[in-house]
Write a protein that holds these residues in place. Structure first.
Motif, short mmCIF file in Angstrom:
data_model
loop_
_atom_site.label_atom_id
_atom_site.label_comp_id
_atom_site.label_asym_id
_atom_site.label_seq_id
_atom_site.Cartn_x
_atom_site.Cartn_y
_atom_site.Cartn_z
N ASN A 731 44.45 50.27 31.59
CA ASN A 731 44.16 50.60 32.98
C ASN A 731 44.99 49.68 33.88
N LEU A 732 45.85 50.25 34.71
CA LEU A 732 46.71 49.45 35.58
C LEU A 732 46.53 49.88 37.02
N ARG A 756 53.41 40.64 53.86
CA ARG A 756 53.31 41.40 52.60
C ARG A 756 52.08 40.93 51.84
N ASN A 757 51.34 41.89 51.28
CA ASN A 757 50.34 41.51 50.29
C ASN A 757 50.43 42.46 49.10
N ASN A 758 50.09 41.94 47.93
CA ASN A 758 50.20 42.74 46.72
C ASN A 758 49.21 42.25 45.68
N ALA A 759 48.90 43.12 44.74
CA ALA A 759 47.99 42.78 43.65
C ALA A 759 48.35 43.62 42.44
N SER A 760 48.12 43.03 41.26
CA SER A 760 48.35 43.73 40.00
C SER A 760 47.17 43.45 39.09
N LEU A 761 46.48 44.49 38.65
CA LEU A 761 45.29 44.34 37.81
C LEU A 761 45.45 45.17 36.55
N PHE A 762 45.41 44.52 35.39
CA PHE A 762 45.51 45.22 34.11
C PHE A 762 44.27 44.91 33.29
N SER A 763 43.68 45.95 32.69
CA SER A 763 42.49 45.75 31.87
C SER A 763 42.41 46.81 30.78
N GLN A 764 41.62 46.53 29.77
CA GLN A 764 41.42 47.49 28.69
C GLN A 764 39.98 47.98 28.62
N ASN A 765 39.13 47.35 29.37
CA ASN A 765 37.75 47.83 29.55
C ASN A 765 37.56 48.06 31.05
N PHE A 766 37.27 49.29 31.43
CA PHE A 766 37.35 49.61 32.85
C PHE A 766 36.52 50.82 33.20
N SER A 767 36.30 50.96 34.50
CA SER A 767 35.65 52.14 35.06
C SER A 767 36.70 53.19 35.42
N ARG A 768 36.32 54.45 35.30
CA ARG A 768 37.25 55.53 35.64
C ARG A 768 36.98 56.10 37.04
N GLN A 769 36.24 55.37 37.85
CA GLN A 769 35.98 55.80 39.22
C GLN A 769 37.13 55.35 40.13
N PHE A 770 37.66 56.29 40.89
CA PHE A 770 38.77 55.96 41.78
C PHE A 770 38.38 54.90 42.80
N GLU A 771 37.19 55.06 43.41
CA GLU A 771 36.76 54.13 44.45
C GLU A 771 36.66 52.71 43.91
N ARG A 772 36.15 52.57 42.69
CA ARG A 772 35.99 51.23 42.10
C ARG A 772 37.37 50.59 41.86
N ASN A 773 38.30 51.36 41.33
CA ASN A 773 39.64 50.82 41.07
C ASN A 773 40.38 50.47 42.35
N PHE A 774 40.23 51.31 43.35
CA PHE A 774 40.88 51.02 44.62
C PHE A 774 40.29 49.76 45.26
N ILE A 778 42.38 46.05 46.12
CA ILE A 778 42.57 45.41 47.44
C ILE A 778 41.58 44.28 47.67
N ASP A 779 40.83 43.91 46.63
CA ASP A 779 39.90 42.78 46.76
C ASP A 779 40.68 41.51 47.08
N ASN A 780 40.23 40.78 48.05
CA ASN A 780 40.96 39.60 48.51
C ASN A 780 41.08 38.53 47.42
N GLN A 781 40.23 38.59 46.40
CA GLN A 781 40.32 37.62 45.30
C GLN A 781 41.58 37.87 44.46
N ASN A 782 42.11 39.07 44.54
CA ASN A 782 43.26 39.42 43.71
C ASN A 782 44.57 39.47 44.50
N LEU A 783 44.45 39.49 45.82
CA LEU A 783 45.64 39.69 46.64
C LEU A 783 46.48 38.42 46.75
N ASN A 784 47.78 38.62 46.74
CA ASN A 784 48.74 37.57 47.08
C ASN A 784 49.30 37.90 48.46
N HIS A 785 49.35 36.93 49.36
CA HIS A 785 49.80 37.14 50.73
C HIS A 785 51.10 36.37 50.97
N VAL A 786 52.03 37.02 51.66
CA VAL A 786 53.28 36.36 52.04
C VAL A 786 53.57 36.70 53.50
#
Length: 818
Positions: A731-732, A756-774, A778-786
């Protein structure tokens, strides 16, 4: 119709046809008068200049003279600084002239005027300069092989005035923006272009016959330039950038960068471009994807130095500039991890020299040096860390010699070389490339021979490989066709400075096409293409690709675009790459398939426009299908503000691909479902033709669910594997947002502000709900800001020199007059 009228009409048509076959000539005049670029043509010199007129339609009704109420008149003057162009573009409905404001090099929804200049008049390469009715500049280089390349930028002046009779354009194009021989009398290829956007009509001064592929061979002639004393072509572009980084792991860390770009005219034909301490921090983000294929993902080049004026270096297809300063690939064992992953290999400097002699010999030299890069690798069991070199000091070189002749043909030699310091591999690739056309551009023959050599340090056996290609085509008229083939040896490898995926195969391919050359009652344009392609593995002779493709593309009289087609693989083929086996010949059998697609694209002149492109792929295997669509609405609120949304959905049911090797060395495949969503949003707000706000947002989500594991057999078939139980689900989520402001505050000088902000999340155990992945993306814990601010300032050496002369020879309260 009377006999007399009929004879008169025939005579008129004959004279018109004869004039289309001849090149128009414009004689320019030298002027010492100061020309102010204001679009008003008030200087005395313009009154005596010759007029280029009688434009002829390119599209849609090729060969039709321009209407009198839309006549176009162009004049040219020159001095020792450059050439000047004055264009009067008449329009009987001036209130309907389209004039959307855009960023530089973006044509948008606007009328345009352009000038095409070939200083060698050899039919090979044109420098093209456009300006829209909103005053936005576009410039690029045209070659028959690559079309229009707008990554090239020059420094030139233009001004547009809207009038009660239409609009006017005035340009000054310095000699520094052009290439031409050092001759007493100059004869240049010249053409002028006009686009009336509301009618989607394009016109040229010298007729561009759409039965002929190469446009540059159909230019007119500019005469009259003599004894040009060109100024020194030395330009300095210093820049400074301030970056502020913030993320969960890094709080408000700042970085300052500064450097210098140098452009120097070695002579009238050759130019040196160099960058010292490059800064590419504000380049566009890459559209990264979840890559399950046997090959690396290829990215577009977004760094200006490696995109501007590089058509010569792209001869032969040996150069993939993303190799220079690429993101390093680091291999670790199961109990090791990289302490800090570097984003890329830093460049120390880069330069390129390019130009063409009077005899038509193009010479290009590109050199870049990247620094030694090491990383700390930690053993997670012991905690011990050690340093490892992932890229030594590396020198990249490209040499191109391109001889043009007969105004439409060329023979080229290309060499790329990568030298790494120390006990690392070196690489060298050479190619001979030819492109031959008949005098009337009716037939084309092109081909190449390429040879690669890899020196693996410590290996007693060097790696040598080659490839050869030959293609013949009819390139003129309603009916066109082509036939070709190529051969790749097993050891052919250009991946140190180029990119190639497959080797050890040979191909046969061909195409045939039909097109209308003038509009009908239904279509402005209509074209159908039939292509076949077959590819065979050299060792076994097995077919590894075989397909037939039919496509139809059309544009109706309302300027809406429709098309579609199919691609059929009528026989099973054998994939030698997906098994990922390096030391033995393994393949997997791929079944027959039929892919069908259609598309619709409405006229972008309308405020609301829509693109829609569904596709469906039938695969001859139970339950195995692929389908998806692209939906892209766009809305232009006014000439300043517009938004484009793009949604791309792709579903692959029972897709089959490699996942692993088991402990016994068996090749494991999986039967899997893959679903991919890509949402992008592009927005722009142009304050004027110098200031732009831009927004680019991308959310990419792709996940893979494995249902069955399979073992690859020696005959290419797959059988169920009930013992393999590893988790190979993926899941990417990728998120990118760029909000930028650009201000061209002076010619060649720019202020850029980027958040600019960006995030990259890779997992092998995950939910298939679009809202959850989105939400996770964009969770601020994962974002990198420039946040960054960059200033580039263009300095012309002649401006400094003239200023110093003025200070030296001018008395107080007294100005010199030249």
């Amino acid at each position: 119709m009377s006999k007399k009228s009929y004879c008169f009409l025939c005579a008129l048509l004959f004279v018109t046809a004869l004039s289309f076959g001849q090149k128009k000539t414009l004689e320019t005049l030298y002027t010492e008068e100061k020309i102010t670029i204001d679009g008003k043509f008030e200087e005395e010199a313009w009154k005596n200049a010759a007029v280029a007129t009688d434009f002829i339609m390119i599209n849609p009704d090729n060969g039709k003279p321009i209407a009198q109420e839309k006549k176009t008149e162009v004049k040219v003057l020159y001095n020792n600084e450059g050439i000047y162009i004055a264009a009067s573009l008449f329009d009987n409905e001036p209130n309907r002239i389209l004039k959307e404001l855009t960023s530089r090099d973006n044509f948008g929804i606007a009328d345009h005027f352009g000038v095409f200049i070939n200083g060698y008049n050899d039919g090979q390469q044109e420098f093209r300069f456009f300006v829209s009715a909103a005053g936005v500049q576009q410039d690029g280089i045209y070659t028959e092989a690559n079309g229009e390349d707008f990554s090239w930028d020059a420094i030139w002046n233009s001004h547009v005035e809207l009038t009660d009779f239409g609009w006017t354009v005035e340009m000054k194009i310095p000699y520094a923006a052009l290439r031409f021989p050092s001759a007493k009398e100059q004869t240049w290829g010249l053409n002028f272009y006009r686009e009336i956007r509301r009618d989607r009509q394009q016109y040229s001064w010298n007729f561009l016959d759409n039965k002929i592929v190469n446009e540059s061979t159909q230019a007119g002639i500019l005469k009259g330039i003599e004894d040009v004393k060109t100024p020194t072509r030395l330009f300095l572009i210093p820049y400074a950038s301030q970056y502020v980084y913030a993320s969960k792991a890094q709080k408000n860390n700042g970085e300052f960068k500064g450097g210098l770009d140098v452009k120097y005219g070695i002579n009238d034909a050759f130019t040196l471009d160099a960058i010292l301490i490059p800064d590419f921090g504000q380049t566009k983000f890459d559209n990264v994807e979840l890559n399950l294929s046997a090959f690396e993902q290829q990215f577009s080049e977004n760094r200006p130095f490696f995109t501007e004026g590089t058509d010569l270096f792209n001869k032969g297809g040996l150069l993939y500039t993303r190799r220079i300063g690429e993101t390093p690939s680091i291999t670790t064992s199961g109990n090791e991890e990289v302490v800090e992953q570097p984003g890329n290999i830093k460049l120390i400097n880069a330069l390129k020299i390019s130009g063409r002699t009077k005899g038509g010999l193009g010479i290009g030299v590109l050199n870049a040096v990247s620094e030694k890069t090491s990383v700390e690798i930690k053993n997670t069991d012991t905690g011990f860390t050690h340093s490892e070199i992932i890229s030594p000091l590396t020198n990249y070189n490209v040499l191109v010699l391109d001889q043009r002749f007969n105004k439409n043909s060329s023979v080229s030699f290309v060499n790329t070389n990568v030298t790494r310091n120390g006990e690392f591999r070196d690489a060298n690739v050479s190619a001979m490339v030819f492109d031959l056309n008949t005098t009337k551009n009716t037939y084309n023959a092109n081909g190449s021979f390429k040879y690669s050599y890899i020196n693996e340090f410590g290996n007693t056996e060097d790696k040598k490989g080659f490839t050869s290609e030959l293609y013949f085509a009819k390139t003129k008229g309603k009916y066109r066709f082509g036939l070709g083939g190529e051969y790749y040896s097993r050891e052919y490898d250009i991946n140190d400075l180029g990119i190639n995926f497959q080797t050890h195969y040979h191909t046969v391919y061909g195409n045939a096409s039909y097109r209308i050359l003038n509009p009908t009652k239904t279509f402005n344009t209509f074209q159908t293409n039939l292509n076949f392609y077959s590819e065979f593995e050299n060792r076994t002779g097995r077919i590894q690709s075989g397909q037939l493709n039919l496509s139809v593309n059309s544009n109706d009289t309302k300027n809406d675009y429709y098309g579609g087609g199919f691609n059929i693989r009528p026989l099973p083929v054998y994939d030698f790459y997906e098994p990922r086996s390096l030391n033995e010949v393994r393949f997997v059998t791929l079944p027959e398939s039929l892919n069908i697609w259609v598309y619709y694209s409405s006229n972008y002149n309308r405020k609301f426009a829509l693109d829609f492109n569904p596709s469906y792929n039938f695969i001859n295997e139970k339950g195995r299908v692929t389908y998806g669509f692209i939906l892209s609405p766009r809305y232009r609120f006014d000439d300043h503000f517009s938004l484009i949304y793009n949604f791309n959905f792709l579903r692959q049911n029972k897709n089959t691909g490699w996942v692993d090797f088991d402990p016994d060395g068996n090749t494991i495949f999986a039967r899997r479902d893959r679903i991919t969503y890509t949402n992008t949003l592009q927005g722009k707000y142009s304050l004027n033709n110098k200031m732009n706000l831009s927004l680019a947002v991308r959310h990419y989500w792709s996940y893979v669910i494995n249902h069955d594991f399979l073992t690859l057999q020696d005959d290419g078939s797959l059988v169920n594997n009930t013992t393999y139980s590893e988790n190979k689900n993926y899941n990417l989520n990728l998120w990118n947002l760029d909000l930028s402001y650009s201000w061209w505050f002076a010619p060649g000088s720019q202020v850029s502000v980027l958040y600019r902000n960006n995030a990259s999340l890779f997992s092998q155990n995950f939910s298939r709900q679009f809202e959850r992945n989105f939400k996770d993306a964009i969770d601020n814990q994962n974002l990198n800001h420039v946040f960054s601010i960059s200033v580039r300032y263009f300095i012309d050496y002649n401006t400094i020199k003239n200023a110093n002369l003025s200070k030296t020879f001018t008395k107080p309260n007294e100005r010199m007059h030249f």
